[in-house]
Scaffold this motif. Structure first.
Motif, PDB file in Angstrom:
ATOM      1  N   THR A  10       0.833  -1.191   0.000  1.00 42.73           N
ATOM      2  CA  THR A  10       0.000   0.000   0.000  1.00 42.73           C
ATOM      3  C   THR A  10       0.878   1.256   0.000  1.00 42.73           C
ATOM      4  O   THR A  10       2.084   1.197   0.265  1.00 42.73           O
ATOM      5  CB  THR A  10      -0.913   0.030   1.229  1.00 42.73           C
ATOM      6  N   LEU A  11       0.224   2.367  -0.267  1.00 47.19           N
ATOM      7  CA  LEU A  11       0.932   3.648  -0.246  1.00 47.19           C
ATOM      8  C   LEU A  11       1.579   3.894   1.108  1.00 47.19           C
ATOM      9  O   LEU A  11       2.765   4.262   1.189  1.00 47.19           O
ATOM     10  CB  LEU A  11      -0.056   4.767  -0.574  1.00 47.19           C
ATOM     11  N   LYS A 159      -4.829   0.326  -7.109  1.00 42.99           N
ATOM     12  CA  LYS A 159      -6.151  -0.194  -6.749  1.00 42.99           C
ATOM     13  C   LYS A 159      -6.697   0.610  -5.572  1.00 42.99           C
ATOM     14  O   LYS A 159      -6.050   0.731  -4.534  1.00 42.99           O
ATOM     15  CB  LYS A 159      -6.042  -1.673  -6.393  1.00 42.99           C
ATOM     16  N   ASP A 160      -7.888   1.161  -5.751  1.00 39.50           N
ATOM     17  CA  ASP A 160      -8.483   2.026  -4.741  1.00 39.50           C
ATOM     18  C   ASP A 160      -8.714   1.285  -3.422  1.00 39.50           C
ATOM     19  O   ASP A 160      -9.143   0.125  -3.409  1.00 39.50           O
ATOM     20  CB  ASP A 160      -9.812   2.591  -5.251  1.00 39.50           C
ATOM     21  N   ASP A 162     -10.947   1.789  -1.034  1.00 39.93           N
ATOM     22  CA  ASP A 162     -12.346   1.561  -0.666  1.00 39.93           C
ATOM     23  C   ASP A 162     -13.101   0.702  -1.672  1.00 39.93           C
ATOM     24  O   ASP A 162     -14.072   0.035  -1.314  1.00 39.93           O
ATOM     25  CB  ASP A 162     -13.067   2.908  -0.504  1.00 39.93           C
ATOM     26  N   ASN A 163     -12.672   0.741  -2.916  1.00 42.93           N
ATOM     27  CA  ASN A 163     -13.314  -0.051  -3.962  1.00 42.93           C
ATOM     28  C   ASN A 163     -12.238  -0.779  -4.763  1.00 42.93           C
ATOM     29  O   ASN A 163     -11.669  -0.218  -5.694  1.00 42.93           O
ATOM     30  CB  ASN A 163     -14.144   0.842  -4.880  1.00 42.93           C
ATOM     31  N   PRO A 164     -11.959  -2.044  -4.418  1.00 45.10           N
ATOM     32  CA  PRO A 164     -10.888  -2.781  -5.093  1.00 45.10           C
ATOM     33  C   PRO A 164     -11.088  -2.941  -6.597  1.00 45.10           C
ATOM     34  O   PRO A 164     -10.143  -3.223  -7.322  1.00 45.10           O
ATOM     35  CB  PRO A 164     -10.920  -4.152  -4.391  1.00 45.10           C
ATOM     36  N   LEU A 165     -12.336  -2.754  -7.064  1.00 45.45           N
ATOM     37  CA  LEU A 165     -12.601  -2.870  -8.491  1.00 45.45           C
ATOM     38  C   LEU A 165     -12.248  -1.592  -9.245  1.00 45.45           C
ATOM     39  O   LEU A 165     -12.224  -1.586 -10.473  1.00 45.45           O
ATOM     40  CB  LEU A 165     -14.074  -3.226  -8.729  1.00 45.45           C
ATOM     41  N   GLU A 166     -11.983  -0.517  -8.509  1.00 38.21           N
ATOM     42  CA  GLU A 166     -11.633   0.761  -9.142  1.00 38.21           C
ATOM     43  C   GLU A 166     -10.122   0.877  -9.271  1.00 38.21           C
ATOM     44  O   GLU A 166      -9.385   0.787  -8.292  1.00 38.21           O
ATOM     45  CB  GLU A 166     -12.160   1.934  -8.316  1.00 38.21           C
ATOM     46  N   ASP A 176      -4.392   2.586  -0.496  1.00 36.52           N
ATOM     47  CA  ASP A 176      -4.342   2.302  -1.930  1.00 36.52           C
ATOM     48  C   ASP A 176      -3.218   1.308  -2.210  1.00 36.52           C
ATOM     49  O   ASP A 176      -2.125   1.413  -1.640  1.00 36.52           O
ATOM     50  CB  ASP A 176      -4.088   3.586  -2.727  1.00 36.52           C
ATOM     51  N   VAL A 177      -3.486   0.350  -3.088  1.00 37.06           N
ATOM     52  CA  VAL A 177      -2.513  -0.694  -3.393  1.00 37.06           C
ATOM     53  C   VAL A 177      -1.772  -0.356  -4.676  1.00 37.06           C
ATOM     54  O   VAL A 177      -2.395  -0.110  -5.716  1.00 37.06           O
ATOM     55  CB  VAL A 177      -3.209  -2.063  -3.524  1.00 37.06           C
ATOM     56  N   ILE A 178      -0.450  -0.330  -4.617  1.00 39.95           N
ATOM     57  CA  ILE A 178       0.399  -0.058  -5.779  1.00 39.95           C
ATOM     58  C   ILE A 178       0.698  -1.386  -6.473  1.00 39.95           C
ATOM     59  O   ILE A 178       1.308  -2.282  -5.878  1.00 39.95           O
ATOM     60  CB  ILE A 178       1.719   0.624  -5.363  1.00 39.95           C
ATOM     61  N   LEU A 179       0.287  -1.522  -7.720  1.00 43.64           N
ATOM     62  CA  LEU A 179       0.395  -2.802  -8.426  1.00 43.64           C
ATOM     63  C   LEU A 179       1.748  -2.985  -9.113  1.00 43.64           C
ATOM     64  O   LEU A 179       1.825  -3.377 -10.289  1.00 43.64           O
ATOM     65  CB  LEU A 179      -0.745  -2.930  -9.444  1.00 43.64           C
TER      66      LEU A 179
END
Length: 253
Positions: A10-11, A159-160, A162-166, A176-179
């Motif tokens: 994550t950030l 990847k957001d 609060d909304n992993p699909l965003e 936030d997840v850095i891919l």
């Protein structure tokens, strides 16, 4: 036996790891911190992630997409179609017409596009395409819908929380997840922060470059190349062999 392996970070995790590396206290809330040094770390994470995005075609950002190609009216010479919202670039030579089982041809140069459009309309054996104004343009789309399938690079490297699909192209929340590879992103963030502070970043950059060369492409595999004659089946060629069925009726009449 079970494993707990964090594939991405994550950030806030990256910010805290870099803070330790450069001798700063771990911030509890990196995004909400008013400390200038912490704000620079958050900015450095986003800068390093953008650089990582530009450096390589990472397998986690490769996606497949399909578009139904159909003319609005018979005889239409060209039509535009929306690309995926996160589209950045095509994976070359992945564009295919699923219905005719032929590769789509493109990008067609503006000169050739106009020549075909004016002199030779209704070329419909497969899709002829180009990109203009952020849209996909197809020459002489078929009256009956046919499917264009392709792979592309997504610019959604974050990847957001609060909304992993965003998917986003900026990290602005702590979770936030850095891919990207977390270790590479951490090393490059340290380089960016050193540059911001005016410190010597040459050794930090050397560390990043060494690990980048070792790690890039390791998770997606690679073909084994040989300098000798291959032992495969040379008569089986997807591009030139007669199709399994429907020979002579492909495309629109």
């Amino acid at each position: 036996m079970s494993y707990e392996i964090n594939q991405y970070s994550t950030l806030s995790t990256i910010v805290r790891d870099v803070a330790v590396m450069v001798g700063l206290p771990k911030p509890a809330d990196p995004v909400g911190s008013e400390d200038t040094a912490v704000q620079q770390l958050v900015s450095a994470v986003n800068m390093s992630a953008q650089d990582m995005f530009n450096l390589y075609d990472w397998q986690q950002l490769i996606k497949r997409y399909e578009i139904a190609i159909q003319a609005d009216e018979p005889g239409q010479r060209e039509k535009s179609f929306e690309l995926p919202p996160d589209f950045w670039a095509f994976i070359d030579q992945t564009q295919w017409n699923k219905d005719t089982r032929l590769p789509a041809i493109g990008p067609i140069s503006p000169q050739m596009w106009m020549q075909i459009n004016v002199r030779m309309p209704m070329v419909v054996l497969t899709f002829l395409w180009q990109i203009r104004d952020g849209k996909l343009w197809i020459q002489s789309p078929p009256t009956d819908a046919q499917t264009l399938t392709f792979m592309y690079i997504s610019r959604g490297w974050c990847k957001d929380a609060d909304n992993p699909l965003e998917l986003k192209n900026i990290a602005d929340k702590n979770s936030d997840v850095i891919l990207f590879d977390p270790y590479l992103t951490t090393l490059l963030t340290r380089v960016k922060w050193f540059d911001m502070k005016g410190f010597d970043s040459s050794k930090a950059m050397q560390d990043f470059r060494m690990n980048y060369e070792i790690r890039k492409g390791k998770r997606q595999g690679a073909p084994v190349l040989s300098t000798t004659t291959g032992g495969g089946l040379p008569l089986l060629n997807m591009l030139t062999n007669v199709p399994d069925q429907g020979y002579g009726i492909m495309g629109q009449k």
